[in-house]
Structures are given as structure tokens and as C-alpha cells.
Write an enzyme that holds these catalytic residues in place. Structure first.
Site, PDB file in Angstrom:
ATOM      1  N   ALA A 210       0.810  -1.232   0.000  1.00 11.34           N
ATOM      2  CA  ALA A 210       0.000   0.000   0.000  1.00 11.34           C
ATOM      3  C   ALA A 210       0.836   1.272   0.000  1.00 11.34           C
ATOM      4  O   ALA A 210       0.434   2.282  -0.582  1.00 11.34           O
ATOM      5  CB  ALA A 210      -0.919   0.004   1.229  1.00 11.34           C
ATOM      6  N   CYS A 337      24.623  -0.014   4.910  1.00 18.39           N
ATOM      7  CA  CYS A 337      25.751   0.167   5.816  1.00 18.39           C
ATOM      8  C   CYS A 337      25.762  -1.003   6.790  1.00 18.39           C
ATOM      9  O   CYS A 337      24.913  -1.089   7.669  1.00 18.39           O
ATOM     10  CB  CYS A 337      25.599   1.485   6.552  1.00 18.39           C
ATOM     11  SG  CYS A 337      27.101   1.964   7.380  1.00 18.39           S
TER      12      CYS A 337
END
Ligand code: PLP
Length: 391
Positions: A210, A337
């Protein structure tokens, strides 16, 4: 004067449409009487159940499916996991324990495939992609092992580089090799960009979310064509026709339904508008930074209209992202990261990009709030940031 901010990360998430928000609010409050649990037998539950049914009808209609083929989930990630694990677990019962997917899928598919392989003992084939992220239907079908492959999972469009895959052709090639193989496609990035038909695509399973179509976060669906077997892996309740345990997130799912109902009123016109902006932005960047290279296919039918993924030789994408953020421009890089070091995007690596170039990439994704003026402004800011990062 307030600093100018430009959001160009619509592929990560979109804001909620005011009409969607309005549709959701009654399902949060006491006064409306619509805060019930959809599983309750009393009137509070039944009123909510009807709202969920309407949302389900809307999602089914949007992809040309039947309501009984739509299973609500907490989003795209859960739908992808359900598609893979559900079909593999059901497949194992009839000797099918093999999954075929590509190296450039979203992590929701790729990491789940690794889990299925490493923790559950399934066999997985990861198809390489071409230099612009494309896969050939022949290569996908060629990886199918007749009688052993349970599922092929190829995303409809790539979230990082916008490559649109020829799912209908892939489906034909796969079924031509073995009719018993189910085909799953993750259509999270395409639902808001183009009309979708599960039948036309030949998809047995389809993932939707959604929050990429101006609906709320934490709501999605898995379409499962009638007759396709999948084993539930979330246990503890009878919800979703005993396929997905857990109390439904009613306000979010009602919002999802409303967001899907609204799609025909804006999607095509918006896709055309955004495609013009995509071309304009690319021109503006290339004029200022001639060595910037576009990752993924050239603009056109093989690329999502809202996606511009660029590599800037000699620059660290993460550094660029942070300096753009300081200048009020929100973008994303495919890098993750992990433990202090920056891992380049698996998608860009799959394209065959050298590591430094893969690390230099940034994704700009356009949406309803994007204007020509914003994009001209960002092209200028970007050029300054890239030049500053190079000195
Ligand atoms: N699949 C694709 C292609 C996506 O782009 C995303 C979200 O970025 C997901 C799956 C995950 O969806 P969700 O955020 O609803 O879990």
C-alpha cells in the site's frame, strides 16, 4: 526563508493521500463504532468485516482477480515471504523443492530465498541479469527443472534501477517447460505506475504493497490464483481463510483498499507527467555532469517512469546522499551500511558494475509532489554536491 526541501524518494515510500486518510480515520476511533476486531461475531466485528471485504474486492478488481484470491498481509515483505515459503513448503509435499529467482530481486525475495536454501534445505537457482538489469525468458525457463521446480519468482519492476521485466513472456516460457511450476511476481513498484492484470501477466502469485501508492505503511496483499497450493507459515489464528494468522490491521487495510480504488483516477496521467520529468531531469543532470551514467534501461517502456538511478564516477554515493540531505534533497542509495563498511547494492553488482561505480550510485524517485522546478533545482544542487565531493 525556510530551506527548500525536495523529496525524491517515492520508491521508498509515498505520503498518504488525504482521501485515504479520511477513509482510515473512522476505523481508529470509538465514536464511529468501527474499531472492532474483524473476527468478532458481534456487530462491531461484522461492520469491520464488511469494510475489509470491500477493501479486498478493490484490490482484487485492481489486478483482475477474484476476492477469494487476495490474502492481506503486513506489506510487500510479508507477501514475498509468504509466496516463496508457502509455495515451496506445499511443493515439497509433491517432490518439488526448487526455486528459481534472479540475482536482482528485492531483499524480501532474495533474503527469503537464502533462508529457504540455508535453513530449510530447498534448492535455489539465482539467474544473472544483463547489463541493464534485464532477464531473458529463455534463461529463466532454462533454469526450471521439470518435475522438481516449485516456483519461479521474478519481480515485475526493479525498485533500484526501474527495469520492467517481461513477466508475460517469462510465464509463457516457464509454463511451456513445466506447467506445474507456479510463477510469482513482486509488483510492489508497478501498481502505482501502470495497469496490472494477473491474468495478462500469467502470474499465479503477485505481491502488492500500500505505501508505494499513497496508502499507509504496514499493509499489503498477496494474490494467489485459485488452485495454486501454498502452506501457511504464520500460525495462531483463523484469519485470512486460515492462511495468515493474526488480527488484521483494519485501518491500514481499509486505507489500502481506498488507495487502490483511487488508482484509476490518477495513475495513467501521473505516469505520463512523471515520464516527462524523468527525461527533463536526466537532460539537466547530463548537461551539468556529462560523466554521470544511467543505471538500468533507457527511459521508455522497459523502465519505470519514476526512476532515475545514476552513478557519479569518483564520488561515494553515501557521501552524496548525506550532502544532498544537508541541502534539503531526499534521495536514496542502494548501499547498505553493514558493520561500519558500506556494501554496494547487490542489484548494481549484478549488473556487472565495478565496485567503485556501484558505490557511487544514487536513486532519485519521482512522485506526485515532484515538479519541473524542483527537478531543475535538484540538478543544480546535485552538480554542486558532486563537484564538492570530488575535490
Ligand atoms: N518489494 C519491492 C520491489 C519493494 O520495492 C519493496 C519496498 O521497498 C518491498 C518489496 C517491501 O515492501 P514493504 O515495504 O511493504 O514490506
Amino acid at each position: 526563508m525556510a530551506r527548500r526541501t525536495v523529496y525524491l524518494d517515492y520508491a521508498a515510500t509515498t505520503p498518504v493521500d488525504p482521501e485515504v486518510r479520511a477513509a482510515m480515520l473512522p476505523f481508529l476511533e470509538q465514536e464511529s463504532g468501527l474499531f472492532g476486531n474483524a473476527s468478532s461475531v458481534h456487530r462491531f466485528g461484522q461492520d469491520v468485516r464488511r469494510a475489509l471485504d470491500r477493501a479486498r474486492d478493490a484490490v482484487a478488481a485492481a489486478i483482475g482477480g477474484h476476492s477469494s484470491e487476495v490474502y492481506f498481509t503486513s506489506g510487500g515483505t510479508e507477501a514475498d515471504n509468504t509466496a516463496l515459503l508457502g509455495v515451496l513448503l506445499a511443493g515439497r509435499e509433491r517432490g518439488r523443492d526448487h526455486l528459481v529467482t534472479t540475482q536482482a530481486e528485492h531483499h524480501a525475495v532474495l533474503d527469503c530465498a537464502h533462508f529457504a536454501e540455508k535453513a530449510l534445505g530447498f534448492a535455489v537457482t539465482y539467474i544473472p541479469v544483463g547489463p541493464d538489469g534485464g532477464v531473458s525468458p529463455g534463461a529463466v525457463a532454462g533454469a526450471v527443472v521439470p518435475g522438481r521446480t516449485a516456483l519461479v519468482s521474478v519481480m515485475h519492476a526493479n525498485n533500484e534501477i526501474g527495469t520492467v521485466h517481461p513477466i508475460a513472456e517469462i510465464a509463457r516460457a516457464v509454463k511451456g517447460r513445466d506447467e506445474g511450476v507456479a510463477l510469482h511476481t513482486d509488483a510492489v513498484q508497478t501498481l502505482g505506475q501502470m495497469p496490472l492484470s494477473a491474468e495478462a501477466l500469467g502470474a499465479d502469485l503477485m505481491t502488492l504493497s500500500a505505501h508505494k501508492i499513497y496508502g499507509p505503511k504496514g499493509a499489503g496483499a498477496l494474490y494467489v490464483r485459485k488452485g495454486v497450493r501454498f502452506t501457511p507459515w504464520l500460525h495462531g489464528g483463523m484469519q485470512e481463510r486460515e492462511k495468515r494468522a493474526g488480527t488484521e490491521n483494519v485501518p491500514a487495510l481499509v486505507g489500502f483498499g481506498r488507495a487502490v480504488e483511487l488508482l484509476p483516477s490518477w495513475r495513467d496521467a501521473e505516469a505520463a507527467r512523471i515520464a516527462d520529468l524523468q527525461a527533463r531531469f536526466l537532460d539537466a543532470v547530463r548537461e551539468r555532469l556529462p560523466d554521470a551514467t544511467l543505471n538500468g534501461p533507457a527511459p521508455g517502456p522497459r523502465r519505470l517512469p519514476n526512476n532515475v538511478n545514476l552513478a557519479f564516477p569518483g564520488v561515494e554515493g553515501e557521501t552524496l546522499l548525506l550532502s544532498l540531505d544537508l541541502h534539503g534533497v531526499a534521495v536514496s542509495s542502494g548501499s547498505a551500511c553493514a558493520s561500519g563498511s558500506i556494501d554496494p547494492s547487490h542489484v548494481l553488482i549484478a549488473l556487472g558494475l565495478p565496485l567503485p561505480l556501484a558505490r557511487s550510485a544514487v536513486r532519485f524517485s519521482l512522485g506526485r509532489g515532484s515538479t519541473a522546478d524542483d527537478l531543475d533545482h535538484v540538478a543544480g544542487v546535485l552538480a554542486d554536491c558532486v563537484r564538492a565531493a570530488r575535490v
